[in-house]
Design an enzyme around this catalytic site. Structure first.
Site, PDB file in Angstrom:
ATOM      1  N   HIS A  85      -2.406   7.013   1.997  1.00 35.79           N
ATOM      2  CA  HIS A  85      -1.821   7.340   3.311  1.00 35.79           C
ATOM      3  C   HIS A  85      -0.538   8.135   3.142  1.00 35.79           C
ATOM      4  O   HIS A  85       0.264   7.845   2.257  1.00 35.79           O
ATOM      5  CB  HIS A  85      -1.629   6.097   4.180  1.00 35.79           C
ATOM      6  CG  HIS A  85      -0.662   5.061   3.666  1.00 35.79           C
ATOM      7  ND1 HIS A  85       0.661   5.016   4.055  1.00 35.79           N
ATOM      8  CD2 HIS A  85      -0.820   4.019   2.813  1.00 35.79           C
ATOM      9  CE1 HIS A  85       1.264   3.987   3.482  1.00 35.79           C
ATOM     10  NE2 HIS A  85       0.392   3.368   2.706  1.00 35.79           N
ATOM     11  N   ASP A  87       1.496   8.582   5.795  1.00 35.01           N
ATOM     12  CA  ASP A  87       2.510   8.127   6.759  1.00 35.01           C
ATOM     13  C   ASP A  87       3.431   7.116   6.096  1.00 35.01           C
ATOM     14  O   ASP A  87       3.056   6.458   5.116  1.00 35.01           O
ATOM     15  CB  ASP A  87       1.874   7.545   8.025  1.00 35.01           C
ATOM     16  CG  ASP A  87       1.063   6.263   7.794  1.00 35.01           C
ATOM     17  OD1 ASP A  87       0.384   6.163   6.745  1.00 35.01           O
ATOM     18  OD2 ASP A  87       1.095   5.373   8.658  1.00 35.01           O
ATOM     19  N   ASP A 118       5.263   3.889  -1.321  1.00 34.29           N
ATOM     20  CA  ASP A 118       4.338   3.487  -0.242  1.00 34.29           C
ATOM     21  C   ASP A 118       4.173   4.630   0.739  1.00 34.29           C
ATOM     22  O   ASP A 118       4.843   4.687   1.731  1.00 34.29           O
ATOM     23  CB  ASP A 118       4.923   2.238   0.430  1.00 34.29           C
ATOM     24  CG  ASP A 118       4.038   1.663   1.517  1.00 34.29           C
ATOM     25  OD1 ASP A 118       2.881   2.096   1.655  1.00 34.29           O
ATOM     26  OD2 ASP A 118       4.513   0.774   2.246  1.00 34.29           O
ATOM     27  N   GLU A 152      -1.828   4.435   8.438  1.00 27.91           N
ATOM     28  CA  GLU A 152      -1.965   3.146   7.747  1.00 27.91           C
ATOM     29  C   GLU A 152      -0.910   2.161   8.220  1.00 27.91           C
ATOM     30  O   GLU A 152      -1.180   0.980   8.419  1.00 27.91           O
ATOM     31  CB  GLU A 152      -1.871   3.341   6.228  1.00 27.91           C
ATOM     32  CG  GLU A 152      -2.374   2.143   5.426  1.00 27.91           C
ATOM     33  CD  GLU A 152      -1.336   1.092   5.150  1.00 27.91           C
ATOM     34  OE1 GLU A 152      -1.710  -0.009   4.723  1.00 27.91           O
ATOM     35  OE2 GLU A 152      -0.128   1.330   5.378  1.00 27.91           O
ATOM     36  N   GLU A 153       0.306   2.666   8.398  1.00 25.15           N
ATOM     37  CA  GLU A 153       1.408   1.764   8.749  1.00 25.15           C
ATOM     38  C   GLU A 153       1.364   1.332  10.213  1.00 25.15           C
ATOM     39  O   GLU A 153       2.187   0.532  10.643  1.00 25.15           O
ATOM     40  CB  GLU A 153       2.761   2.431   8.442  1.00 25.15           C
ATOM     41  CG  GLU A 153       2.954   2.849   6.985  1.00 25.15           C
ATOM     42  CD  GLU A 153       3.118   1.677   6.016  1.00 25.15           C
ATOM     43  OE1 GLU A 153       2.942   0.523   6.432  1.00 25.15           O
ATOM     44  OE2 GLU A 153       3.425   1.945   4.837  1.00 25.15           O
ATOM     45  N   ASP A 179      -1.901   1.574  -3.701  1.00 20.67           N
ATOM     46  CA  ASP A 179      -0.965   1.379  -2.593  1.00 20.67           C
ATOM     47  C   ASP A 179      -0.423  -0.045  -2.668  1.00 20.67           C
ATOM     48  O   ASP A 179      -0.390  -0.772  -1.684  1.00 20.67           O
ATOM     49  CB  ASP A 179      -1.696   1.628  -1.253  1.00 20.67           C
ATOM     50  CG  ASP A 179      -0.739   1.594  -0.067  1.00 20.67           C
ATOM     51  OD1 ASP A 179       0.462   1.802  -0.268  1.00 20.67           O
ATOM     52  OD2 ASP A 179      -1.213   1.354   1.064  1.00 20.67           O
ATOM     53  N   HIS A 426       9.197  -0.639   2.870  1.00 17.70           N
ATOM     54  CA  HIS A 426       9.564  -0.963   4.263  1.00 17.70           C
ATOM     55  C   HIS A 426      11.047  -1.291   4.405  1.00 17.70           C
ATOM     56  O   HIS A 426      11.494  -1.595   5.505  1.00 17.70           O
ATOM     57  CB  HIS A 426       8.728  -2.118   4.851  1.00 17.70           C
ATOM     58  CG  HIS A 426       7.262  -1.824   4.916  1.00 17.70           C
ATOM     59  ND1 HIS A 426       6.402  -2.490   5.747  1.00 17.70           N
ATOM     60  CD2 HIS A 426       6.485  -0.930   4.249  1.00 17.70           C
ATOM     61  CE1 HIS A 426       5.167  -2.023   5.586  1.00 17.70           C
ATOM     62  NE2 HIS A 426       5.200  -1.074   4.671  1.00 17.70           N
TER      63      HIS A 426
HETATM   64  N1  BES Z   1       1.248  -0.639   0.741  1.00 16.01           N
HETATM   65  C1  BES Z   1       1.207  -1.556   1.814  1.00 16.01           C
HETATM   66  C2  BES Z   1       0.238  -2.697   1.614  1.00 16.01           C
HETATM   67  C3  BES Z   1       0.672  -3.646   0.537  1.00 16.01           C
HETATM   68  C4  BES Z   1       1.826  -4.371   0.706  1.00 16.01           C
HETATM   69  C5  BES Z   1      -0.102  -3.812  -0.567  1.00 16.01           C
HETATM   70  C6  BES Z   1       2.223  -5.248  -0.270  1.00 16.01           C
HETATM   71  C7  BES Z   1       0.291  -4.682  -1.547  1.00 16.01           C
HETATM   72  C8  BES Z   1       1.464  -5.398  -1.403  1.00 16.01           C
HETATM   73  C9  BES Z   1       0.808  -0.844   3.076  1.00 16.01           C
HETATM   74  O1  BES Z   1       1.353   0.429   3.208  1.00 16.01           O
HETATM   75  C10 BES Z   1       1.330  -1.632   4.240  1.00 16.01           C
HETATM   76  O2  BES Z   1       2.498  -1.825   4.343  1.00 16.01           O
HETATM   77  N2  BES Z   1       0.440  -2.062   5.107  1.00 16.01           N
HETATM   78  C11 BES Z   1       0.802  -2.689   6.328  1.00 16.01           C
HETATM   79  C12 BES Z   1      -0.425  -2.677   7.173  1.00 16.01           C
HETATM   80  C13 BES Z   1      -0.217  -3.106   8.586  1.00 16.01           C
HETATM   81  C14 BES Z   1       0.768  -2.249   9.310  1.00 16.01           C
HETATM   82  C15 BES Z   1      -1.539  -3.088   9.301  1.00 16.01           C
HETATM   83  C16 BES Z   1       1.306  -4.085   6.076  1.00 16.01           C
HETATM   84  O3  BES Z   1       0.809  -4.795   5.201  1.00 16.01           O
HETATM   85  O4  BES Z   1       2.236  -4.474   6.783  1.00 16.01           O
HETATM   86 ZN    ZN Z   2       3.485   0.113   3.858  1.00 17.88          ZN
END
Ligand code: BES
Ligand code: ZN
Length: 456
Positions: A85, A87, A118, A152-153, A179, A426
């Site tokens: 992603h 974004d 990320d 994705e976010e 990711d 984040h």
């Molecule tokens: N890269 C992360 C997912 C992730 C977080 C994988 C920690 C492994 C460890 C991804 O970009 C993310 O932050 N996803 C969001 C998705 C949500 C907004 C639907 C998340 O997990 O908050």
């Molecule tokens: Zn993320």
């Protein structure tokens, strides 16, 4: 094979420069003001693919564009779909950044910028690995497809729709995603589980305007009081979520998996120290890693109401609101959680206050079987790049589309995180270690070869 290594070394500085270029684009998906940046990021990627001679396309959606690319056909070779992603998360609080979030800055072997780990930096490893094969060998050992999204976010809504209607176009033998994180720096991991999520916004309204809390307090229900009562009633002191049927579908951890998790070289004190707290919290009866990876949770993500300025103001606010979410584990269904939540809020909301619940997004958790030759191929590739075998982990975060990939494309999904837990995803000062960037590229180079070998 030395040649590819030499190429990677010779091009390392340029790869970093290109990553910096990508990171300068403020592609914040949540903020409508950044729409033009979303277009720029998608175009930047399409240009990367075009330079490799891949067919590439920027696909408009109702929200942010998708980028699809495909390498020239290698007859008889397996097809790998790379997902990533472009974004990124919002950057607030801005004053906490040591260097501006969209001016990538090198410090101590790391590249600091929003999106560094990320997911721009991690995603780019799978593009640069293809470049290395093409420039050194003149061909790829596998067929590569890429699908890169800009939502994705914010829940991956457009990609999920696209996947349903274009499953043929995305058909592949396995999906590769970077990711996430290594288990510890230099201890690579293959991730076999992700949590799901159910995300909401609750809006409460009471009187038709903000009131004097002396003249009206004790006679008119205060929406802020109502809000905190509702929110705090959703979890008990033991960390158990208080929604009817919430745990009904949870797949319990098996004794074997609990043993395997307990055997991982995890340093709890360091995990806590890194975020500046002394004690961990959460559901009773589970270890920290179990709670983080395999148990559902509830967190308030933001809340607002009343006076936030300097000093005191005696006000009874007219409205109050919150954003909150549940992390789900495999087999829990977001739609069922929403129904239970609505029922519970209806019970908890006091008279004199109206409520509205927005269902912002939801996706189920996933568990990926490890008994696939593709997993073995990934383990070998990782060993070649990192100098040690990966450990098998789950993650607490979510990648909404992974469940759908599994369902619709019916093939193994390889989750190969190159990042670190302290990369500040984040958070302010997000970073990606340049060492991780380069060994991610190397692991990806060998991954294409190891996957090609599966069929010969
Ligand atoms: N890269 C992360 C997912 C992730 C977080 C994988 C920690 C492994 C460890 C991804 O970009 C993310 O932050 N996803 C969001 C998705 C949500 C907004 C639907 C998340 O997990 O908050
Ligand atoms: Zn993320």
């Amino acid at each position: 094979m030395l040649q590819i290594d030499q190429y990677l070394q010779a091009q390392a500085a340029r790869f970093e420069e290109e990553l910096c270029e990508f990171l300068r684009i403020a592609s914040i998906s949540a903020d409508p003001q950044h729409r033009p940046d979303m277009e720029r990021a998608a175009a930047w990627l399409a240009e990367q693919f075009a330079r490799l001679g891949f067919a590439s396309e920027v696909i408009p959606t109702e929200r942010h564009p998708l980028v699809f690319a495909q390498s020239p056909e290698v007859p008889g070779a397996p097809t790998v779909l790379v997902y990533g992603h472009y974004d990124v998360q919002p950057v607030e609080p801005l004053q906490m950044w040591l260097s501006p979030p969209f001016e990538p800055t090198r410090r101590d072997g790391n590249l600091y910028a929003r999106g560094a780990t990320d997911d721009k930096g991690q995603m780019l490893t799978h593009i640069k690995s293809a470049e290395a094969w093409l420039r050194v060998r003149g061909r790829l050992p596998v067929n590569l497809k890429y699908i890169i999204e800009g939502e994705e976010e914010v829940g991956s809504v457009s990609l999920e729709q696209y996947l349903e209607s274009h499953a043929d176009r995305l058909a592949c033998d396995c999906v590769v995603i970077s990711d996430g994180a290594q288990f510890a720096p230099g201890v690579p991991a293959i991730t076999y589980g992700l949590r799901g999520i159910a995300y909401y916004e609750l809006r409460l309204s009471g009187p038709n305007r903000d009131l004097h809390s002396g003249s009206f307090g004790g006679t008119v229900t205060n929406p802020a009081n109502a809000l905190v009562r509702i929110l705090s009633a959703l979890v008990d002191e033991r960390g158990r979520v208080q929604l009817p049927g919430f745990y009904d579908d949870v797949i319990p951890l098996t004794p074997r998996e609990r043993r395997q998790i307990a055997e991982l070289p995890f340093d709890e004190q360091q995990y806590l120290a890194q975020v500046g707290v002394e004690n961990s919290t959460g559901e009773e009866g589970y270890s920290l890693l179990e709670r983080r990876w395999a148990r559902p949770t509830y967190d308030i993500n933001g809340l607002w109401s009343g006076y936030q300025g300097e000093g005191a103001k005696t006000v009874l606010p007219a409205t109050a609101g919150a954003k909150f979410s549940f992390r789900l584990v495999p087999n829990q269904q977001p739609a069922k959680i929403t129904a239970a939540l609505k029922q519970r809020i209806a019970e908890l909301c006091p008279p004199g206050v109206r409520w509205e619940l927005l269902d912002l997004h939801g996706s189920p958790g996933v568990l990926i079987p490890l008994d696939s030759p593709y997993v073995e191929a990934a383990a070998r590739a990782i060993e070649r790049a990192f100098g040690r075998r990966p450990v098998y982990t789950r993650e607490g975060g979510s990648i909404p589309v992974v469940g759908k990939f599994h369902q619709v494309l019916r093939c193994p999904v390889l989750l190969l995180g190159w990042g670190r837990d302290d990369d500040n995803t984040h958070s302010p000062n997000e970073k990606f270690s340049l060492e991780d960037f380069h060994r991610g590229i190397r692991a990806s180079v060998w991954l294409w070869e190891e996957i090609a070998c599966l069929q010969s």
